[in-house]
Design an enzyme around this catalytic site. Structure first.
Site, PDB file in Angstrom:
ATOM      1  CB  SER A 191      -1.102  -0.193   1.314  1.00 15.80           C
ATOM      2  OG  SER A 191      -2.258   0.597   0.888  1.00 15.80           O
TER       3      SER A 191
ATOM      4  CD1 TRP B  58      -7.934   3.193  -1.737  1.00 16.82           C
ATOM      5  CD2 TRP B  58      -9.438   4.612  -3.001  1.00 16.82           C
ATOM      6  NE1 TRP B  58      -7.751   4.493  -1.618  1.00 16.82           N
ATOM      7  CE2 TRP B  58      -8.676   5.346  -1.929  1.00 16.82           C
ATOM      8  CE3 TRP B  58     -10.595   5.176  -3.650  1.00 16.82           C
ATOM      9  CZ2 TRP B  58      -9.010   6.763  -2.084  1.00 16.82           C
ATOM     10  CZ3 TRP B  58     -10.721   6.317  -3.390  1.00 16.82           C
ATOM     11  CH2 TRP B  58     -10.007   7.158  -2.776  1.00 16.82           C
TER      12      TRP B  58
ATOM     13  CG  HIS C 139      -5.921  -2.369   0.508  1.00 15.60           C
ATOM     14  ND1 HIS C 139      -5.049  -2.207  -0.634  1.00 15.60           N
ATOM     15  CD2 HIS C 139      -5.139  -1.685   1.448  1.00 15.60           C
ATOM     16  CE1 HIS C 139      -4.044  -1.367  -0.240  1.00 15.60           C
ATOM     17  NE2 HIS C 139      -4.359  -1.142   1.127  1.00 15.60           N
TER      18      HIS C 139
ATOM     19  CE  LYS D  63       0.114   5.318  -1.882  1.00 16.68           C
ATOM     20  NZ  LYS D  63      -0.895   4.993  -2.634  1.00 16.68           N
TER      21      LYS D  63
HETATM   22  C1  GCU Z   1      -5.457   4.801   1.643  1.00 23.17           C
HETATM   23  C2  GCU Z   1      -4.751   5.610   0.678  1.00 23.17           C
HETATM   24  C3  GCU Z   1      -3.990   4.722  -0.527  1.00 23.17           C
HETATM   25  C4  GCU Z   1      -2.918   3.804   0.504  1.00 23.17           C
HETATM   26  C5  GCU Z   1      -3.687   3.119   1.681  1.00 23.17           C
HETATM   27  C6  GCU Z   1      -2.737   2.136   2.500  1.00 23.17           C
HETATM   28  O1  GCU Z   1      -6.309   3.900   1.180  1.00 23.17           O
HETATM   29  O2  GCU Z   1      -5.790   6.182   0.008  1.00 23.17           O
HETATM   30  O3  GCU Z   1      -3.262   5.323  -1.340  1.00 23.17           O
HETATM   31  O4  GCU Z   1      -2.216   3.101  -0.441  1.00 23.17           O
HETATM   32  O5  GCU Z   1      -4.413   4.100   2.277  1.00 23.17           O
HETATM   33  O6  GCU Z   1      -1.711   2.589   2.726  1.00 23.17           O
HETATM   34  O7  GCU Z   1      -3.131   1.518   3.128  1.00 23.17           O
END
Ligand code: GCU
Length: 419
Positions: free
Chosen positions: A258, A349, A399, A262
């Protein structure tokens, strides 16, 4: 006249909500042209890996650095580490455990973070997966010897975390996301760090790594300087400084889920010492193409998490079409080193299709190096991984990071790691 004015006032909130409502409908994905990997900003064609490295890669790197993740403002003054604790009795004697503190110094200010390492005893020079965790090193294992972070932690009722502090209650609450025994049994180790020790995940630049680099009177990074993602990526590189000198460790594959996926991708792009990079459900600002505007968008992410990216990224809010780059080019910056992008069916998402297409389009650079990427533009079926130098899978479920994901990462890593 008055009535019309009143109607407009009523309509504004709906217009705003409609504008920011995420799109999950494939037929509403805008038509877009993906910026070409093999044509420079000034229109010159790139045909070899040498031209890529000399001309195209540097200009793309600079764009991502200045306009998206933000530049690191200089070097540390001092770096040191200390092995605080070690044992060869972890996991019933299967693993060697080390707990290392890394100390960073700059401008008379200092920051400590802790690396928890498990290594398979049977492999005295093992490859490791390096990845941040969300709630502290003690949450990834039931091992009672793992120390508990004193840093700020996000509250979580389910995990018994309140007052932004963790204690014994949360030990082992995230073992489901870290298949440590599976790694050990396959000859791999794990190195993990609580990300909040490097930079607490809140929109507040008064703590964490950024503050070390401030000039007198400064309280925020400059417009094109690092947000939290770049700070976390920098932390991964400082962990790498230690790991590359540890004689029990051979190679390091950087992993993240997540937001931390990144960060892992940016770490992979900025630091060529990582042998491979894994992005698990990294979504917007990670592996997913921004121009599809599917699920989370640039505007959404910058509003919800204003501290993640450089401030300069905000000029692309709701204007993804004006971005001269897209995230497949971030993946290409990692080439020729292996990169794995993973999605989950219910994680819309994060835009699974946008994550896949990114991996597919990045593959042209791998081809320049004679490496096989993703060659079929059709998304693979669910739970049918494609594992080349560029790898991708779409698994069932939400997720998350699951054993299924780790089975894939281990299997793939075995194909290119010398063990
Ligand atoms: C949120 C956010 C995402 C991210 C995620 C996470 O949903 O919008 O961009 O990847 O958190 O880190 O769990």
């Amino acid at each position: 006249m008055k009535a019309a004015y009143f109607l407009i006032l009523i309509a504004i909130p709906f217009m705003v909500t409609a504008q920011f409502e995420p799109n999950y409908d494939e037929t509403k994905v805008p038509k877009f042209t993906l910026p070409h990997l093999l044509t420079t900003f000034s229109g010159k064609s790139i045909g070899t890996s040498k031209q890529w490295e000399e001309k195209r890669r540097p200009e793309l790197f600079q764009f991502f650095e200045n306009q998206i993740y933000g530049k690191v403002p200089g070097n540390l003054d001092e770096y040191s580490f200390k092995v605080l604790e070690q044992s060869d009795k972890a996991y019933n004697g299967k693993a060697r455990r080390k707990q290392v503190v890394v100390n960073l110094k700059k401008n008379g200010r200092t920051l400590d973070f802790h690396i928890l390492i498990y290594l398979p005893k049977e492999n005295p020079n093992a490859p490791v997966f390096l990845g941040y965790n969300f709630y502290g090193n003690h949450t990834v294992t039931l091992d009672p010897e793992v120390s508990i972070t004193k840093a700020w932690v996000r509250n979580n009722e389910d995990f018994g975390i309140s007052g932004n502090k963790v204690d014994e209650t949360s030990r082992g609450i995230r073992t489901n996301r870290w298949a440590i025994e599976k790694m050990l049994d396959n000859g791999f180790g794990l190195a993990t760090i609580y990300y909040g020790e490097v930079d607490p995940d809140k929109d507040d630049f008064s703590d964490g790594l950024h503050t070390l680099f401030y000039k007198e009177g400064q309280s925020n990074p400059k417009t094109n300087e690092w947000g939290s993602l770049a700070a976390w990526a920098f932390g991964l590189s400082r962990a790498m400084d230690y790991l590359e000198d540890d004689t029990n460790i051979s190679e390091v594959i950087v992993f993240g889920h997540s937001r931390l996926g990144k960060a892992a991708l940016w770490a992979g792009a900025t630091d060529s010492r990582f042998s491979g990079v894994i992005s698990n459900n990294s979504g917007c600002g990670g592996a997913a193409l921004s121009k599809r505007k599917f699920g989370e968008t640039v505007g959404r992410i910058n509003r919800s998490f204003p501290h993640w990216f450089a401030d300069s990224f905000e000029k692309f809010d709701e204007k993804e079409e004006t971005l001269p780059v897209d995230q497949h080019q971030l993946l290409a910056l990692i080439a020729p080193r292996p990169v794995y992008v993973a999605s989950a069916v219910e994680d819309e998402w994060a835009d699974p299709k946008g994550e896949f297409l990114s991996a597919y389009h990045a593959s042209s650079i791998y081809q320049l190096y004679g490496k096989k990427g993703i060659t079929n533009k059709k998304m693979p079926d669910v739970n049918s991984p494609v594992q080349n130098t560029v790898a991708y899978h779409l698994r069932t479920g939400k997720h998350d990071v699951t054993d299924y994901d780790w089975d894939q990462y281990i299997n793939w890593a075995k194909s290119f790691i010398k063990q």
